[in-house]
Design a protein around this motif. Structure first.
Motif, PDB file in Angstrom:
ATOM      1  N   UNK A 107      11.790   7.427   6.668  1.00  0.00           N
ATOM      2  CA  UNK A 107      11.720   5.969   6.694  1.00  0.00           C
ATOM      3  C   UNK A 107      10.768   5.445   5.621  1.00  0.00           C
ATOM      4  N   UNK A 108       9.670   6.151   5.352  1.00  0.00           N
ATOM      5  CA  UNK A 108       8.739   5.732   4.311  1.00  0.00           C
ATOM      6  C   UNK A 108       9.388   5.834   2.935  1.00  0.00           C
ATOM      7  N   UNK A 109      10.145   6.907   2.704  1.00  0.00           N
ATOM      8  CA  UNK A 109      10.823   7.081   1.414  1.00  0.00           C
ATOM      9  C   UNK A 109      11.884   6.006   1.213  1.00  0.00           C
ATOM     10  N   UNK A 110      12.624   5.693   2.269  1.00  0.00           N
ATOM     11  CA  UNK A 110      13.670   4.667   2.175  1.00  0.00           C
ATOM     12  C   UNK A 110      13.039   3.298   1.919  1.00  0.00           C
ATOM     13  N   UNK A 111      11.958   3.007   2.599  1.00  0.00           N
ATOM     14  CA  UNK A 111      11.256   1.734   2.404  1.00  0.00           C
ATOM     15  C   UNK A 111      10.743   1.633   0.978  1.00  0.00           C
ATOM     16  N   UNK A 112      10.155   2.708   0.494  1.00  0.00           N
ATOM     17  CA  UNK A 112       9.626   2.748  -0.873  1.00  0.00           C
ATOM     18  C   UNK A 112      10.747   2.475  -1.882  1.00  0.00           C
ATOM     19  N   UNK A 113      11.861   3.165  -1.733  1.00  0.00           N
ATOM     20  CA  UNK A 113      12.987   2.999  -2.658  1.00  0.00           C
ATOM     21  C   UNK A 113      13.533   1.579  -2.621  1.00  0.00           C
ATOM     22  N   UNK A 114      13.652   1.012  -1.429  1.00  0.00           N
ATOM     23  CA  UNK A 114      14.151  -0.364  -1.296  1.00  0.00           C
ATOM     24  C   UNK A 114      13.221  -1.350  -1.982  1.00  0.00           C
ATOM     25  N   UNK A 115      11.931  -1.185  -1.751  1.00  0.00           N
ATOM     26  CA  UNK A 115      10.964  -2.096  -2.358  1.00  0.00           C
ATOM     27  C   UNK A 115      10.944  -1.981  -3.874  1.00  0.00           C
ATOM     28  N   UNK A 116      11.043  -0.765  -4.399  1.00  0.00           N
ATOM     29  CA  UNK A 116      11.086  -0.589  -5.852  1.00  0.00           C
ATOM     30  C   UNK A 116      12.287  -1.336  -6.417  1.00  0.00           C
ATOM     31  N   UNK A 117      13.439  -1.220  -5.776  1.00  0.00           N
ATOM     32  CA  UNK A 117      14.638  -1.915  -6.237  1.00  0.00           C
ATOM     33  C   UNK A 117      14.475  -3.430  -6.220  1.00  0.00           C
TER      34      UNK A 117
ATOM     35  N   UNK B 252       1.116  -0.940  -2.486  1.00  0.00           N
ATOM     36  CA  UNK B 252       0.307  -0.564  -3.656  1.00  0.00           C
ATOM     37  C   UNK B 252       0.998   0.492  -4.500  1.00  0.00           C
ATOM     38  N   UNK B 253       1.617   1.447  -3.858  1.00  0.00           N
ATOM     39  CA  UNK B 253       2.319   2.505  -4.569  1.00  0.00           C
ATOM     40  C   UNK B 253       3.503   1.941  -5.352  1.00  0.00           C
ATOM     41  N   UNK B 254       4.270   1.052  -4.732  1.00  0.00           N
ATOM     42  CA  UNK B 254       5.409   0.421  -5.396  1.00  0.00           C
ATOM     43  C   UNK B 254       4.935  -0.382  -6.601  1.00  0.00           C
TER      44      UNK B 254
END
Length: 100
Positions: free
Chosen positions: A41-51, A79-81
């Protein structure tokens, strides 16, 4: 017989905050980041936010509201995004943080 000293609500609040800080540092210094980074879920959230942030930088008009419970990595993921996107786009990226 045990005598309990009286404390104001402010003192009790300060004691609770201090205990919370100590607990985080003593029990789990990284606050579970290592475990959360591996969660799908963290990886999916990260990818969505980057997009979303990429498309915003490129001209679309989007906003993001990140919601989650205490300790759910909202701050770390954001912060990571932003760090990732800033490396790609440089100073063209600005951040407005609303809290409350």
């Amino acid at each position: 017989e045990t005598v309990v000293p009286s404390c104001s609500s402010l003192q009790v609040t300060n004691i609770r905050k201090t205990l919370q800080i100590l607990r985080r540092q003593l029990v789990n210094e990284d606050r579970g980041r290592k475990i959360r980074e591996k969660l799908p879920s963290s990886k999916a959230t990260y990818s969505s936010l980057v997009g979303i942030v990429r498309s915003t930088v490129e001209g679309s008009n989007e906003s993001v509201l990140v919601v989650g419970g205490s300790g759910s990595s909202k701050y770390e993921i954001c912060n990571s995004v932003m760090s990732f996107v800033r490396k790609e786009y440089g100073k063209n990226v600005g951040v407005v943080r609303l809290n409350g």
